[in-house]
Design an enzyme around this catalytic site. Structure first.
Site, mmCIF file in Angstrom:
data_model
loop_
_atom_site.group_PDB
_atom_site.id
_atom_site.type_symbol
_atom_site.label_atom_id
_atom_site.label_comp_id
_atom_site.label_asym_id
_atom_site.label_seq_id
_atom_site.Cartn_x
_atom_site.Cartn_y
_atom_site.Cartn_z
ATOM 1 N N ASP A 18 0.832 -1.205 0.000
ATOM 2 C CA ASP A 18 0.000 0.000 0.000
ATOM 3 C C ASP A 18 0.870 1.260 0.000
ATOM 4 O OD1 ASP A 18 -2.334 1.433 0.019
ATOM 5 O OD2 ASP A 18 -2.757 1.143 2.139
ATOM 6 N N TRP A 23 2.927 8.038 -2.315
ATOM 7 C CA TRP A 23 4.354 8.195 -2.656
ATOM 8 C C TRP A 23 4.488 9.129 -3.861
ATOM 9 C CZ3 TRP A 23 7.511 7.413 -6.848
ATOM 10 C CH2 TRP A 23 8.891 7.306 -6.602
ATOM 11 N N ASN A 66 -10.609 -2.569 -5.116
ATOM 12 C CA ASN A 66 -9.830 -1.620 -5.946
ATOM 13 C C ASN A 66 -10.400 -1.589 -7.357
ATOM 14 O OD1 ASN A 66 -6.552 -2.751 -4.747
ATOM 15 N ND2 ASN A 66 -7.818 -1.097 -3.967
#
Ligand code: FPP
Length: 233
Positions: A18, A23, A66
């Site tokens: 995850d 990021w 997702n």
């Protein structure tokens, strides 16, 4: 890089990768850049696991949730990375010597990816030292329901833990000893619900693209010091 490993390594590591989006956002990059670096990091970490003698690595690449709730463009971007990963894996197969398996309900995947998966599983079957399992369109509850449906006509007294485990995607593979989640959340998010019953859990704030072999080594040291009691004293 000098790395000191503990003696008692887990046979099977599970990872919830995850934090790719965050990021990228922290670097002013689009989310897909985070997934791209995350995908490279997956290859690095898998190779490291092979090199230090881990037997199985199972990663959560795309959950049923997702796939349903992310913008189609993002899911398509992950498919593009997956095509690249599968192409490269097929090319590097003889050098990598990694058995690859794919878990989840693969039916919603584009046909070309399913064909690449079939080929990769078939060609890599010969490598028995180290196995990587990639969960795609995977949900622990969905996996359990698929197993239940496959046993619905079985005689009740034949339905025991071993028979049930044999109907799961992970049939024939020992349960994970350790489950790592990167990205700062402390939950399982529908990952390997049956198989993680006795796994040691480890959560780190590190976002997946930044999770290094060095950090994995310190997680393994932490794991080696834990006292696994399996319900005993
Ligand atoms: C979670 O980060 C990551 C994903 C949903 C996808 C994981 C995909 C990869 C590592 C790349 C593709 C994999 C292969 C095997 C080629 P997130 O997007 O939820 O991050 P966030 O929580 O920061 O938004």
């Amino acid at each position: 890089m000098r790395i000191k490993l503990p003696a008692n390594l887990p046979a099977h590591i599970a990872i919830i990768m995850d934090g790719n989006g965050r990021w990228a956002a922290r670097r002013g990059l689009p989310r897909k850049a985070g997934h791209a670096v995350g995908s490279e990091n997956f290859r690095t970490i898998a190779t490291f696991c092979r090199d230090i003698g881990i037997r199985y690595l199972t990663v959560y690449a795309l959950s049923t949730e997702n796939a349903r709730s992310r913008p189609p463009g993002e899911v398509e971007g992950i498919y593009t990375l997956l095509r690249k990963y599968l192409d490269e894996s097929l090319q590097k197969m003889a050098r990598d010597r990694i058995r690859l398996k794919f878990f989840g309900d693969l039916s919603p995947l584009p046909p070309d990816i399913r064909a690449l998966i079939d080929k990769t599983e078939e060609v890599s079957r010969q490598y028995t030292g180290f196995q990587t399992n990639i969960c795609l369109h995977y949900g622990g509850r969905d996996e359990i329901l698929r197993a239940v449906r496959s046993m619905i006509n079985a005689k009740p007294d034949t339905v025991d833990e071993a028979a049930f485990s044999a109907r799961l995607d992970t049939a024939g593979i020992p349960d994970p000893d350790l489950c790592i989640r990167t990205g700062g959340e402390s939950r399982l998010s529908n990952f390997l619900l049956w198989q993680l019953a006795y796994a040691e859990l480890y959560y780190t704030k590190t976002l997946w693209p930044g999770f290094s072999a060095k950090e994995l080594t310190s997680v393994l040291t932490d794991f080696s010091r834990r006292n696994r009691r399996y319900g005993g004293l």
